[in-house]
Structures are given as structure tokens and as C-alpha cells.
Design a protein around this motif. Structure first.
Motif, PDB file in Angstrom:
ATOM      1  N   ASP A 364       0.958  -1.222   0.168  1.00 13.80           N
ATOM      2  CA  ASP A 364       0.001  -0.009  -0.089  1.00 13.80           C
ATOM      3  C   ASP A 364       0.832   1.335   0.012  1.00 13.80           C
ATOM      4  O   ASP A 364       1.231   1.860   1.082  1.00 13.80           O
ATOM      5  N   PHE A 365       1.172   1.683  -1.095  1.00 13.46           N
ATOM      6  CA  PHE A 365       2.065   2.886  -1.418  1.00 13.46           C
ATOM      7  C   PHE A 365       1.188   4.582  -0.934  1.00 13.46           C
ATOM      8  O   PHE A 365       1.934   5.473  -0.976  1.00 13.46           O
ATOM      9  N   LYS A 366      -0.091   4.372  -0.696  1.00 15.27           N
ATOM     10  CA  LYS A 366      -1.041   5.491  -0.522  1.00 15.27           C
ATOM     11  C   LYS A 366      -0.676   6.040   0.922  1.00 15.27           C
ATOM     12  O   LYS A 366      -0.430   7.180   1.067  1.00 15.27           O
ATOM     13  N   SER A 367      -0.236   4.968   1.883  1.00 11.35           N
ATOM     14  CA  SER A 367      -0.188   5.271   3.159  1.00 11.35           C
ATOM     15  C   SER A 367       1.311   5.007   3.830  1.00 11.35           C
ATOM     16  O   SER A 367       1.415   5.505   5.070  1.00 11.35           O
ATOM     17  N   ASP A 369       4.988   5.597   4.811  1.00 15.53           N
ATOM     18  CA  ASP A 369       5.700   6.677   5.198  1.00 15.53           C
ATOM     19  C   ASP A 369       6.972   6.914   4.270  1.00 15.53           C
ATOM     20  O   ASP A 369       7.246   5.936   3.509  1.00 15.53           O
ATOM     21  N   THR A 370       7.442   8.266   4.151  1.00 15.15           N
ATOM     22  CA  THR A 370       8.683   8.425   3.399  1.00 15.15           C
ATOM     23  C   THR A 370       9.967   7.412   3.364  1.00 15.15           C
ATOM     24  O   THR A 370      10.381   6.990   2.229  1.00 15.15           O
ATOM     25  N   LEU A 373       9.191   4.027   2.107  1.00 17.77           N
ATOM     26  CA  LEU A 373       9.076   4.098   0.640  1.00 17.77           C
ATOM     27  C   LEU A 373      10.238   3.980  -0.073  1.00 17.77           C
ATOM     28  O   LEU A 373      10.412   3.160  -0.800  1.00 17.77           O
ATOM     29  N   ASP A 399       2.148   2.497  -9.379  1.00 23.32           N
ATOM     30  CA  ASP A 399       1.615   2.655  -7.941  1.00 23.32           C
ATOM     31  C   ASP A 399       2.500   3.900  -7.253  1.00 23.32           C
ATOM     32  O   ASP A 399       2.026   4.950  -6.678  1.00 23.32           O
ATOM     33  N   ASP A 402       2.278   7.186  -9.236  1.00 25.97           N
ATOM     34  CA  ASP A 402       0.974   7.910  -9.136  1.00 25.97           C
ATOM     35  C   ASP A 402       0.983   8.578  -7.737  1.00 25.97           C
ATOM     36  O   ASP A 402       0.306   9.694  -7.581  1.00 25.97           O
ATOM     37  N   ASN A 403       1.393   7.978  -6.716  1.00 17.42           N
ATOM     38  CA  ASN A 403       1.044   8.359  -5.360  1.00 17.42           C
ATOM     39  C   ASN A 403       2.428   9.084  -4.634  1.00 17.42           C
ATOM     40  O   ASN A 403       1.962   9.916  -3.472  1.00 17.42           O
ATOM     41  N   CYS A 404       3.380   8.995  -5.083  1.00 15.53           N
ATOM     42  CA  CYS A 404       4.611   9.307  -4.320  1.00 15.53           C
ATOM     43  C   CYS A 404       5.779  10.335  -5.090  1.00 15.53           C
ATOM     44  O   CYS A 404       6.375  10.934  -4.713  1.00 15.53           O
ATOM     45  N   GLN A 407       6.241  13.965  -3.920  1.00 15.64           N
ATOM     46  CA  GLN A 407       6.606  14.187  -2.390  1.00 15.64           C
ATOM     47  C   GLN A 407       7.625  15.155  -2.232  1.00 15.64           C
ATOM     48  O   GLN A 407       7.703  16.059  -1.405  1.00 15.64           O
TER      49      GLN A 407
END
Length: 435
Positions: A364-367, A369-370, A373, A399, A402-404, A407
Motif C-alpha cells: 500500500d504505497f498510498k499510506s 511513510d517516506t 517508501l 503505483d 502516481d502516489n509518491c 513528495q
């Protein structure tokens, strides 16, 4: 193409030598060093100095000169035999965006003196993307001050940000003034990369063959409006049936964005004609780190045709792509981030992430932490060809992108390296084996 500093360099323009002493002291654009050390030396102060010059106004690190200015010359051939790619790679490993430099030797009063010239960065600030002992910490921004290189002050960082904003505002103001002079109804936007001309009423697509014949006149005059800027197109323009134009627009990319460049790779879908245009687009981007081997594989261009394309293009990243081919030909680990053999906590985390990726685990890369990740991103750069499930890893990369991706600049750099690693492993081999 950027002019070579070495070819235009005359040391007498920068300092005075009298009785074998440089009469200037070290200042914001000059640093003296008695001897040259490899960039792989444990002491990473050189990286810090280079980044500080890039964030200021550029400058020279002069080798073979004592701190008091005395010329002693280079005592060995380390600098003369040094391969610039080693320093380029070290800097890419520790800083983003890329730092440009030149390394060369000149004779002064029979002394061989080395010069490392660091170009002023066009995309400030240059930021540290990982830690290297006590001299460099992740997210550090170094700046050159008179006689010293240290972490940037608030005032100078603010000046960099304001300078970038002013440049952007000036460009917009210039554009708006031109629009006001010519009239909105008479304006068309020409994308000189893909040949698309969009006007208020019509759209004209200029083929690549004709685009090469186009001559742009910076200063010209219309008869109707004296002094208005003119664009002269030279070439044979044949009328095309409108239905064919519509079909062409539907089947090919004509506005290639950052998203399309990556997404085509993630989805593994790209037609032959568009693939060539994607590769051309990268030559005009602000970085060369896109999945270029995938584009090449889809374009069916061989090494000879790629060389011709690179020689004919005038994009600001043409030389960077040439360097990529040179550095990556026999180096499948070019984009590897992190050492998993140290036994450190970070090494264990990366190893665990590698295991999960090899097992095609859902993450789950949406939630996430850096820090976690980045362990996964580093793990991707350690995967070997026989450990990669293409469908799974493309899904993971999409994924993460798109999500990270936005940042931070550091995370963005890490993600680019992971994408380029998978591209090199899966598609680079066929390119280098082709003729």
C-alpha cells in the motif's frame, strides 16, 4: 550545446601569478587544493565544495596550489588519468539535480596545475539526496561563501527561490507583451519539438521531415504591421485531406507530457511511430532519466539510426543521453541505490523489501511513510532480470509514481532511478546487443 569552459579558459583572466605565488586569496569562486584525490575517497568534502559552487555562481577548484597560494604543481598523474564518469556518478548518487563540471590541466610557470570548473546550476537549488558521513546529510543545501563552503543561509536560499520566481514572471511578462502587440486573434502556438501549431481557429501539424527544413527568423517585418516579429517557413507544403489529419491526431501522440512518457512504460503500450517521438521528447526534457530503452525497443530503431537521431537533434539533453549509453553499456547496476551488505538497519530493511518484491507482495504505497517508501524504491534497483515479474513490477512502479512522485525532489530522483533500472534490465540488453 554548452560551450566548453576549458577551450575558452585563460587563467590570467582569473588571477595573477608572481614569483610562483597566486596573488589572490581564496574567495567565493576559487578554492585552492594542494593535491587531487579520487571522488571515491571517504572524505566527501569535494562533493560538498562542488555542490556549493553549483548553487552559487559556479567556480574553480585549483589543484597544485597550497593554501597560501604557492604553486607546487601536481605531484602525480592521478588527475591526468582520472575518468570524469567516476565523479559524475558520485555526484548523481549524492545530489540532484545533475551538476555539470569540467576537469582539465594547464601549465603555469612550468607547473602542471589542475582545474575543476563547476558550472552554475540552471536548476537551483542542488540538494543532497543521501547522507555521506558527517560532511553531507540528506536534504543539505550547500552554498559558496568567500573562502568557504557551508550549508546555505536562509537569506541566500530565499534569494534563489525569488530569482527562480522572477525568471518565471519575466518570461510570462515577455510573452504577454508579445501577445498584446500582435493581437490575440493573430496568435498561434508552435511546439517546435513535435511540429504542432495551434491557432485560434485551426490546428496545423508539421511533419518531422518538414520541421527539419523550417527556418526561424528572430527579427523580421510584416508589410501590414511594421516591426511585428515574423516566422518564415521554408519547405514544400502539400494540402492534406482533413479526414487524414483527424485520423493522424487520433492515432498518435502530439502533445507528449511527463505523464505520457512514464505511463506508456508502465502500461507497456506504445506504437512504433510515437515511440520515436517519445525518444525525441526526452532529448528536450529537463532530465534524461526516462525509460529510453523501452521507447527504442518499440521504435525498432537500431544503434546506427539512434546515433543519427542524436546527431540531428538539438535538445539540451542529447549529450546526457549519449553519456547514458556510454556509462550503461556494461553496467547493469548503474542505478543501484543503497548497500545491502553492511548489516545496518537500512540494509536489513532494503533486503526485506527485495524479498517482498520477489514474492509479488501487495504493498500500500498510498499510506506508506517516506522512509519506508525509499527502502522499497532502493530494493527495486537491486532486482535482477530473473527476479522480475514484468506485469507486477510495472504495477508497482505505476503505483509509486502516481502516489509518491511529487513528495519531494529526493523522492522524485529515487523513483526515476528505479524506473531507469527496470528499463535498463528489461530492455537495455537487447539494445546493446543489436547492431
Amino acid at each position: 550545446m554548452k560551450k566548453s569552459f576549458e577551450l575558452e579558459f585563460n587563467w590570467k583572466d582569473y588571477f595573477i601569478v608572481s614569483e610562483n605565488f597566486v596573488r589572490q586569496k581564496e574567495h567565493s569562486e576559487i578554492e585552492f587544493k594542494e593535491s587531487f584525490h579520487s571522488p571515491k575517497h571517504k572524505d566527501k568534502k569535494l562533493h560538498k565544495w562542488i555542490a556549493s559552487f553549483a548553487n552559487a555562481n559556479g567556480g574553480l577548484i585549483i589543484y597544485g596550489v597550497k593554501n597560501n597560494g604557492e604553486l607546487v604543481g601536481l605531484k602525480n598523474d592521478k588527475l591526468q588519468n582520472f575518468d570524469n564518469k567516476d565523479l559524475s556518478q558520485e555526484l548523481l548518487d549524492y545530489f540532484a539535480p545533475e551538476i555539470e563540471f569540467e576537469l582539465f590541466i594547464k601549465k603555469i610557470n612550468e607547473f602542471k596545475i589542475g582545474f575543476l570548473y563547476i558550472h552554475k546550476s540552471k536548476n537551483k537549488p542542488v540538494v543532497a539526496i543521501k547522507t555521506a558521513n558527517n560532511n553531507i546529510q540528506e536534504s543539505d543545501i550547500f552554498y559558496r561563501y568567500p573562502g568557504q563552503s557551508r550549508r546555505i543561509s536562509y537569506g541566500d536560499l530565499r534569494n534563489i527561490i525569488e530569482e527562480k520566481q522572477k525568471e518565471l514572471n519575466d518570461n510570462w511578462l515577455k510573452l504577454i507583451n508579445n501577445v498584446a502587440t500582435i493581437g490575440v486573434e493573430n496568435i498561434g502556438l508552435l511546439n517546435i519539438v513535435n511540429g504542432e501549431l495551434i491557432g485560434s481557429q485551426n490546428k496545423l501539424l508539421i511533419p518531422e521531415e518538414l520541421l527539419k527544413k523550417v527556418t526561424f527568423i528572430n527579427e523580421g517585418k510584416f508589410v501590414e504591421k511594421d516591426g511585428a516579429p515574423a516566422l518564415k517557413l521554408i519547405g514544400d507544403v502539400q494540402p492534406i485531406d482533413s479526414n487524414k489529419i483527424i485520423q493522424l491526431v487520433e492515432n498518435k501522440y502530439h502533445i507528449i507530457t511527463h505523464f505520457e512518457l512514464f505511463n506508456s512504460f508502465f502500461e507497456q503500450q506504445l506504437d512504433t511511430d510515437s515511440a520515436k517521438e517519445f525518444l525525441r521528447r526526452v532529448m528536450h526534457e529537463n532530465t534524461a532519466y526516462y525509460p529510453i530503452y523501452f521507447y527504442i525497443s518499440k521504435s525498432t530503431l537500431n544503434q546506427t539510426k539512434i546515433a543519427e537521431l542524436l546527431n540531428n537533434e538539438v535538445g539540451n539533453k542529447v549529450e546526457d543521453i549519449k553519456n547514458r549509453f556510454r556509462l550503461e553499456k556494461n553496467n547493469s547496476s548503474k542505478f543501484k541505490i543503497g548497500n545491502i551488505t553492511t548489516g545496518s538497519e537500512a540494509a536489513k530493511k532494503i533486503t526485506k523489501a527485495i524479498k517482498e518484491l520477489k514474492e509479488n507482495k501487495t504493498i500500500d504505497f498510498k499510506s506508506i511513510d517516506t522512509r519506508e517508501l525509499r527502502y522499497y524504491i532502493q530494493a527495486i534497483t537491486h532486482l535482477k532480470e530473473n527476479e522480475i515479474n514484468k506485469t507486477y513490477i510495472m504495477g508497482v512502479l505505476k503505483d509509486v509514481y502516481d502516489n509518491c512522485f511529487n513528495q519531494s525532489s529526493t523522492t522524485k530522483s529515487f523513483i526515476r532511478k528505479a524506473i531507469c533500472h527496470i528499463d535498463l534490465i528489461l530492455f537495455g540488453k537487447n539494445f546493446y546487443e543489436s547492431k
